[in-house]
Design an enzyme around this catalytic site. Sequence first.
Site, mmCIF file in Angstrom:
data_model
loop_
_atom_site.group_PDB
_atom_site.id
_atom_site.type_symbol
_atom_site.label_atom_id
_atom_site.label_comp_id
_atom_site.label_asym_id
_atom_site.label_seq_id
_atom_site.Cartn_x
_atom_site.Cartn_y
_atom_site.Cartn_z
ATOM 1 N N HIS A 132 -5.775 -3.384 -1.715
ATOM 2 C CA HIS A 132 -5.051 -1.938 -1.285
ATOM 3 C C HIS A 132 -4.996 -2.294 0.280
ATOM 4 C CE1 HIS A 132 -5.697 2.240 0.695
ATOM 5 N NE2 HIS A 132 -4.836 2.354 -0.332
ATOM 6 N N ASP A 209 -13.342 -3.250 -5.724
ATOM 7 C CA ASP A 209 -13.357 -1.566 -4.986
ATOM 8 C C ASP A 209 -12.309 -0.906 -6.912
ATOM 9 O OD1 ASP A 209 -11.110 -0.065 -4.513
ATOM 10 O OD2 ASP A 209 -9.666 -1.312 -3.088
ATOM 11 N N GLN A 212 -9.595 2.358 -8.210
ATOM 12 C CA GLN A 212 -8.549 2.762 -9.546
ATOM 13 C C GLN A 212 -9.068 2.662 -10.847
ATOM 14 O OE1 GLN A 212 -5.367 4.196 -9.286
ATOM 15 N NE2 GLN A 212 -5.471 4.815 -7.245
ATOM 16 N N LYS A 235 -10.302 10.464 -7.551
ATOM 17 C CA LYS A 235 -9.441 10.507 -7.993
ATOM 18 C C LYS A 235 -10.393 10.326 -9.702
ATOM 19 C CE LYS A 235 -7.711 6.581 -4.528
ATOM 20 N NZ LYS A 235 -6.746 6.933 -3.944
ATOM 21 N N CYS A 373 0.581 1.763 0.530
ATOM 22 C CA CYS A 373 -0.832 1.660 0.951
ATOM 23 C C CYS A 373 -1.741 -0.096 0.397
ATOM 24 C CB CYS A 373 -1.956 1.891 1.205
ATOM 25 S SG CYS A 373 -1.914 3.487 2.096
#
Length: 415
Positions: A132, A209, A212, A235, A373
Amino acid sequence: MTNAQTTTAKTFDVEKIRRDFPSLNQSVYGKPLVYLDNAATAQKPNAVIDVTEHYYRVVNANIHRGVHRLSQLATDAYEGAREKIRNFINAEKASEIIYTRGCTEAINLVAATYGRQNVGAGDEVLITEMEHHSNIVPWQALCEEKGATLRVAPVNERGEVELEAFERMIGERTKIVAFAHQSNSLGTINPAKEMTRMAREKGAATLIDGAQSIPHFRVDVRDLGCDFYAFSAHKMYGPTGSGALYGREELLESMPPYQLGGDMISAVSFEKTTYNKLPYKFEAGTPNIAGGIGFGAAVDYVESIGIDEIERYERELSDYAWEKLRAIEGLRIIGTAEDRGAVFSFVVEGAHAHDLATILDVEGVAVRAGHLCTQPILKKFGVPAVARAAVSLYNTREEIDRLVEAIEKAKRMLG
Ligand code: PMP
């Protein structure tokens, strides 16, 4: 198991879960809403909304230094939420959880502190092609500033990181290795533990990261062995503007502060300032108190269902969506990794992604369209834009059917 994400089997009742989310119960253009933009942000359950509202209606006070009752209540709730987040990802200490505005700020924090301190001219930072923008640009800027090199591990045609190349690219000059646990555009779930081990063996620090991954499957930072883990509350059904950075204590201790001002100090004089202990050293100024408390409520909510149950349900629903989408003529799914999450980016022959998403919207189906993104990886796959449907714990098979019908209708209109 020290982690409170218990494996106890619970009955997963999607209709009951849907009732927890008031925003799902609405129509768009006269059609019942099908919300499939979950990778951008998830809807909020009453438990999160109520706790946030209660903070503003009843508790509202600043935290940490207040002697009065409301300040103590606010501090307890805010610090209690930090402990919930610690437990959720199985960090050792609550002081290893730094509140941030979200995943993006968590990555920026590491780049601006650990990065500035440890990356010098001629050094390297390694990322992957599927990142991302939030896990590209902070490292790129750091490398530009320091005269270091940003290296990018390749991804194969299915959308998986080429692990041999990845390992080979970690060298003596590699100071930081940063990669997504799950890709927001390809859906790929990376073998994060193995990738972390490869980096550690060469002495590089690792940042995962987790934007998600955190809502969808069990994350155990100690088992992963990573140095940093970045994620957002919104999220995983929590408030926007709230997130966290997990950092290993030893590294956090050695790092300079991120922003300077109130709360992050222990003593200030005009001659000299000493900094506060962890985690406050990294939390300058009045934070998003309601956001932090809401984040804790989101963790409670997920745990009340069970993260393993959520994963099982979403996998089943994804398998269903996968079969249905693959059967649509002229539709190409971007990202076909062996291990993938509930994210489907696709293009349809003869239809621009934005036109497609607009027609879907009129059918009540909310999907994202654009570069997500992740411009570099979409360019690699030869598509400037995709439409993306991302499944969450409250979605149903009927909703997948509505998505498929809407795509078929769009094809007829645009074809
Ligand atoms: N990384 C990934 C993989 C993401 O999907 C996102 C959000 N789309 C981010 C980072 C940034 O998260 P946030 O905007 O919440 O800071």
